[in-house]
Scaffold this motif. Structure first.
Motif, mmCIF file in Angstrom:
data_model
loop_
_atom_site.group_PDB
_atom_site.id
_atom_site.type_symbol
_atom_site.label_atom_id
_atom_site.label_comp_id
_atom_site.label_asym_id
_atom_site.label_seq_id
_atom_site.Cartn_x
_atom_site.Cartn_y
_atom_site.Cartn_z
ATOM 1 N N LEU A 71 5.494 5.513 -2.666
ATOM 2 C CA LEU A 71 4.202 4.947 -2.300
ATOM 3 C C LEU A 71 3.548 4.343 -3.538
ATOM 4 O O LEU A 71 3.235 5.055 -4.491
ATOM 5 C CB LEU A 71 3.306 6.033 -1.702
ATOM 6 N N TYR B 250 -1.778 0.760 0.642
ATOM 7 C CA TYR B 250 -0.619 1.129 -0.139
ATOM 8 C C TYR B 250 0.616 0.387 0.372
ATOM 9 O O TYR B 250 0.620 -0.201 1.460
ATOM 10 C CB TYR B 250 -0.356 2.634 -0.030
ATOM 11 N N GLY C 286 0.515 1.564 -5.325
ATOM 12 C CA GLY C 286 -0.884 1.201 -5.105
ATOM 13 C C GLY C 286 -1.808 2.393 -5.196
ATOM 14 O O GLY C 286 -2.972 2.322 -4.813
ATOM 15 N N VAL C 287 -1.292 3.515 -5.721
ATOM 16 C CA VAL C 287 -2.063 4.759 -5.814
ATOM 17 C C VAL C 287 -2.992 4.717 -7.017
ATOM 18 O O VAL C 287 -2.587 4.335 -8.123
ATOM 19 C CB VAL C 287 -1.112 5.967 -5.914
#
Length: 220
Positions: A58, A122, A60-61
């Motif tokens: 994942l 995300y 875009g955190v």
């Protein structure tokens, strides 16, 4: 007589049908040809096994995101704290992505739908198990201390964390390249629980080690 003949013919035709069905069954039973497998409407390369663990990355955190934030965002995907690991850069522990372990492919597929429904904050990509295994699980029990003076010693770190239940043998101090290629000193310490690590962050972040102001981050 006409009714008798019709009854006889009906009985005969019925017997022939039974014989034909029975004979057909026997012929298939003793056939030397291989029985053809049932045909599927979905091409083999599109079929997905919905059982077993599925791994994903994942991106875009946010750098301050917690495991619980991701689990809450992907509500309904059956993730636990043990199913989430933060991937950091080797140089300065900057967050790169969250590694996720889903119990089934269906849970992973559901996560894709959740992200799409909530505005695609995300990006979720499926990965191999080997990528998951190479990421160290800090599990919210390890802190990173930044901003240490160059002359800081292990005793100075111990003084910072002495009031909290930690593993003294885990204390690690090292240099990393900072802004302008200047070396900066950092340290990591493992605590017995997530609560202890968070308590250190709350109490000691922004305090001083010798004459330097330090920052503390809880590694996920």
């Amino acid at each position: 007589m006409g009714s008798v003949v019709r009854a006889t013919l009906k009985k005969t035709n019925s017997s022939v049908c039974v014989f034909q069905r029975s004979n057909g069954f026997v012929a298939r039973f003793f056939s030397t040809e291989a029985e053809q497998p049932p045909q599927h409407s979905t091409p083999p390369f599109l079929r997905t096994d919905n059982s077993g663990l599925t791994y994903a990355r994942l991106t875009g955190v946010h750098k301050h995101a917690l495991k619980t934030d991701i689990i809450s965002f992907l509500e309904g995907c059956n993730l636990t704290l043990e199913d989430v690991k933060m991937e950091y850069t080797r140089g300065g522990f900057n967050p790169l992505a969250m590694m996720l372990q889903f119990p089934t492919y269906s849970a992973y597929d559901n996560a894709l739908r959740v992200i799409g429904r909530k505005g695609r904050l995300y990006r979720l990509d499926r990965i191999d198990r080997s990528h998951w295994d190479t990421v160290i699980p800090y599990d919210g029990r390890t802190i990173l201390i930044q901003g240490l003076p160059r002359n800081a010693q292990y005793a100075d770190i111990e003084q910072i964390v002495s009031d909290y239940d930690h593993d003294s043998s885990s204390l690690n101090m090292f240099l990393r390249t900072g802004e302008g290629n200047e070396p900066v000193k950092m340290a990591t310490v493992l605590f017995r629980s997530r609560t202890q690590a968070m308590n250190v962050f709350i109490a000691k972040n922004g305090t001083y080690c010798l004459n330097n102001r330090i920052s503390i981050h809880v590694l996920q």
